[in-house]
Design a protein around this motif. Structure first.
Motif, PDB file in Angstrom:
ATOM      1  N   SER A  86      11.489 -14.090  20.743  1.00 13.77           N
ATOM      2  CA  SER A  86      11.750 -15.824  20.408  1.00 13.77           C
ATOM      3  C   SER A  86      12.326 -16.865  20.469  1.00 13.77           C
ATOM      4  CB  SER A  86      12.837 -15.670  18.640  1.00 13.77           C
ATOM      5  OG  SER A  86      12.310 -14.987  18.252  1.00 13.77           O
ATOM      6  N   GLN A  87      13.415 -16.508  21.780  1.00 15.55           N
ATOM      7  CA  GLN A  87      13.807 -17.195  22.822  1.00 15.55           C
ATOM      8  C   GLN A  87      12.791 -18.114  23.981  1.00 15.55           C
ATOM      9  OE1 GLN A  87      17.290 -17.176  24.589  1.00 15.55           O
ATOM     10  NE2 GLN A  87      17.892 -15.594  23.112  1.00 15.55           N
ATOM     11  N   VAL A 135      10.842 -10.055   9.566  1.00 13.74           N
ATOM     12  CA  VAL A 135      10.918  -8.959  10.783  1.00 13.74           C
ATOM     13  C   VAL A 135      10.317 -10.568  12.166  1.00 13.74           C
ATOM     14  CG1 VAL A 135      10.854  -6.778  12.051  1.00 13.74           C
ATOM     15  CG2 VAL A 135       9.897  -7.089   9.733  1.00 13.74           C
ATOM     16  N   ASP A 136      10.960 -10.093  12.944  1.00 16.40           N
ATOM     17  CA  ASP A 136      10.778 -11.305  13.920  1.00 16.40           C
ATOM     18  C   ASP A 136      10.390 -10.694  14.953  1.00 16.40           C
ATOM     19  OD1 ASP A 136      13.072  -9.938  15.466  1.00 16.40           O
ATOM     20  OD2 ASP A 136      14.074 -11.466  15.237  1.00 16.40           O
ATOM     21  N   VAL A 137       9.898 -11.036  15.944  1.00 16.89           N
ATOM     22  CA  VAL A 137       9.202 -10.605  17.129  1.00 16.89           C
ATOM     23  C   VAL A 137       9.619  -9.419  18.066  1.00 16.89           C
ATOM     24  CG1 VAL A 137       7.458 -12.526  17.638  1.00 16.89           C
ATOM     25  CG2 VAL A 137       9.867 -12.874  18.123  1.00 16.89           C
ATOM     26  N   ASP A 138      11.209  -9.914  17.769  1.00 11.09           N
ATOM     27  CA  ASP A 138      12.533  -8.804  18.441  1.00 11.09           C
ATOM     28  C   ASP A 138      13.036  -7.797  17.978  1.00 11.09           C
ATOM     29  OD1 ASP A 138      13.062 -10.536  21.027  1.00 11.09           O
ATOM     30  OD2 ASP A 138      12.761 -11.582  19.915  1.00 11.09           O
ATOM     31  N   ALA A 182      13.196 -26.781  13.633  1.00  6.69           N
ATOM     32  CA  ALA A 182      13.031 -25.320  13.479  1.00  6.69           C
ATOM     33  C   ALA A 182      14.229 -24.743  13.057  1.00  6.69           C
ATOM     34  CB  ALA A 182      12.642 -23.908  14.347  1.00  6.69           C
ATOM     35  N   ALA A 183      14.759 -24.873  11.367  1.00 11.05           N
ATOM     36  CA  ALA A 183      16.635 -24.128  10.872  1.00 11.05           C
ATOM     37  C   ALA A 183      16.496 -23.270  11.904  1.00 11.05           C
ATOM     38  CB  ALA A 183      16.100 -24.045   9.351  1.00 11.05           C
ATOM     39  N   LEU A 184      16.017 -22.142  12.241  1.00 12.69           N
ATOM     40  CA  LEU A 184      16.490 -21.214  12.669  1.00 12.69           C
ATOM     41  C   LEU A 184      15.229 -20.604  13.389  1.00 12.69           C
ATOM     42  CD1 LEU A 184      18.588 -19.208  13.240  1.00 12.69           C
ATOM     43  CD2 LEU A 184      17.578 -17.202  11.969  1.00 12.69           C
ATOM     44  N   PRO A 185      15.901 -20.381  15.460  1.00 17.59           N
ATOM     45  CA  PRO A 185      14.311 -20.205  15.925  1.00 17.59           C
ATOM     46  C   PRO A 185      14.209 -19.046  16.060  1.00 17.59           C
ATOM     47  CG  PRO A 185      16.549 -21.479  17.247  1.00 17.59           C
ATOM     48  CD  PRO A 185      16.517 -21.169  15.626  1.00 17.59           C
ATOM     49  N   VAL A 186      13.147 -18.097  14.794  1.00 18.05           N
ATOM     50  CA  VAL A 186      13.459 -16.672  15.511  1.00 18.05           C
ATOM     51  C   VAL A 186      11.991 -16.633  15.013  1.00 18.05           C
ATOM     52  CG1 VAL A 186      15.932 -16.027  15.183  1.00 18.05           C
ATOM     53  CG2 VAL A 186      14.376 -16.071  12.602  1.00 18.05           C
ATOM     54  N   TYR A 187      11.547 -16.166  15.307  1.00 17.51           N
ATOM     55  CA  TYR A 187       9.590 -16.475  15.110  1.00 17.51           C
ATOM     56  C   TYR A 187       9.111 -14.764  14.527  1.00 17.51           C
ATOM     57  CZ  TYR A 187       9.158 -20.122  18.023  1.00 17.51           C
ATOM     58  OH  TYR A 187       9.422 -21.808  18.138  1.00 17.51           O
TER      59      TYR A 187
END
Length: 447
Positions: free
Chosen positions: A27-28, A59-62, A44-49
């Motif tokens: 995500s970073q 589910v994020d990319v991590d 982006a309120a929360l920069p998780v992708y």
């Protein structure tokens, strides 16, 4: 509905799972790419992708799995990647993606209009125009009301939010950040007091009298085309009006030839345990605006109103290239079917019965929680200083940040940023709600 969805042979299980720091390394890295090509105005309120989602889990990319209590700000009301919606959209993609309804029409647009006529409040004849977004629905609702009445004035309420287009920016209560530096804004927009029981202590009758007095003295009914009202205010902090407020305003509008419009963009489509939140208040508006949850995550919005009002627009005066796109319309038909077949109106009530008492219990532990309010799966808590009753936005920010680190996604709201709003999907389990409440308890304890 199934509990999992296979994507690249990996199911989305309905459980919270944190496996990296939040945001994780992937995500970073994506966020660095974003900063180079996406303007800072798109925050982006929360920069998780997010890579995939199903039900009430994203589910994020991590590989982190979050309990989603925001549902894309009330969009995936029937759950992320609902099987029936995916199937309907896929089938439509394989047969027809676009013709433009105003050139060569198709059945799914007509079917959505029929369903909206059936499920919006009121037994009178209704007609619908489909567009792309909530803000576009507001714009069209206003212009139709102006055409019907021959008047220009547009009235809204304190703490309202209606969008980011030129007209809707002028209709919002809060200018920053939505309108700062983007003027000049549209004119003939007037803001009247709303009903906010936690702060004003007024009955519905008293609050309506105050609103009507303002409109009569500041605007004048003879110059007013419409009054646009969210039955439960969204961005304003899930403000629920006192009983009797909305019907009293409708009675005044009807007597004075003013079109009263329900902005149900966030509160509609089964979110509150009724198809439209207006029903909870005994309010039958002249026009209803729908969007967000109507198409299960695909872009679609509708303007549904009394047939005589809607027919006041001349041929060619309504429409747009992508409005009522066949794929989005097919998804919307599936959403209506799922609400009925899965009993999702009742599920909104179930969520309220689990979530609201849990939040009230937290209110008893933490005096910073000044108010717990809402209906169905549209619940909020307002945080204030216990001593001064002043808004406590810092506490909201801290609680949301803590919860995110633990795998729970929360949305903030309120004119002063001091409200946490809960918009879970209607398929979220009691266990996930209880687990999220435990994390939120931890977050308050950490303040």
């Amino acid at each position: 509905m199934t509990d999992t969805l296979s994507v690249s042979s990996s199911p989305v299980t309905q459980e919270r799972r944190v496996v990296t720091a939040i945001p994780g390394p992937k995500s970073q890295a994506l966020h660095e790419r974003r900063l180079a090509v996406v303007p800072v105005g798109v925050t982006a309120a929360l920069p998780v992708y997010i890579e995939r989602a199903h039900g009430a889990i994203v589910v994020d990319v991590d590989g982190n799995q979050f309990i989603d209590l925001g549902a894309g700000i009330g969009v995936t009301t029937i759950g992320h990647t609902d099987d029936a919606v995916v199937a309907a959209a896929t089938a439509q993609l394989e047969s027809l993606t676009h013709t433009l309804f105003t050139i060569t029409p198709y059945e799914s647009y007509v079917r959505v209009a029929e369903l909206l006529a059936e499920h919006t409040p009121g037994t009178f004849a209704k007609k619908t125009v489909l567009v792309n977004s909530g803000a576009e629905a507001v714009e069209n609702g206003v212009k139709i009301a102006r055409k019907f009445t021959g008047r220009n004035g547009v009235a809204v309420l304190d703490h309202a939010y209606h969008g980011r287009t030129n007209l809707t920016m002028a209709m919002n209560f809060k200018a920053a950040p939505y309108a700062t530096g983007f003027g000049p804004l549209a004119g003939d927009v007037y803001r009247a007091p709303n009903s906010y029981p936690f702060h004003d202590g007024l009955s519905g009758t008293e609050a309506a009298k105050r609103t009507i007095s303002y409109l009569e003295k500041t605007v004048g009914a003879a110059d007013l085309a419409c009054l646009v009202v969210e039955p439960i205010q969204g961005e304003g902090g899930f403000v629920v009006p006192a009983d009797g407020f909305l019907p009293a305003l409708q009675e005044w509008c009807t007597a004075n030839g003013v079109v009263m419009i329900a902005d149900e963009i966030q509160s509609g489509m089964a979110r509150t345990g009724a198809y439209f939140a207006s029903e909870h208040f005994g309010w039958v508006p002249d026009m209803v605006l729908s969007a967000k949850g109507i198409a299960g995550g695909l872009p679609l919005a509708g303007v549904t109103g009394r047939a005589d009002i809607m027919d006041s627009a001349q041929p060619g005066g309504l429409g747009g290239t992508f409005g009522g796109n066949p794929v989005a319309a097919a998804a919307a038909v599936a959403v209506f079917d799922q609400i009925e077949s899965e009993g999702l109106l009742a599920e909104a009530g179930r969520i309220e019965r689990v979530l609201k008492p849990g939040l009230v219990a937290l209110q008893e532990k933490y005096p910073v929680i000044g108010d717990v309010r809402g209906i169905g799966a549209m619940i909020a808590i307002e945080l204030v200083s216990p001593d001064t009753h002043e808004p406590d936005a810092a506490a909201v920010t801290a609680v949301a940040a803590y919860a995110a680190q633990k795998g729970v996604l929360l949305l903030t709201a309120g004119t002063y940023g001091n409200v946490l709003r809960f918009l879970p999907s209607l398929v979220i389990s009691d266990d996930l709600i209880t687990e999220a409440l435990a994390i939120i308890d931890e977050a308050f304890a950490s303040l």
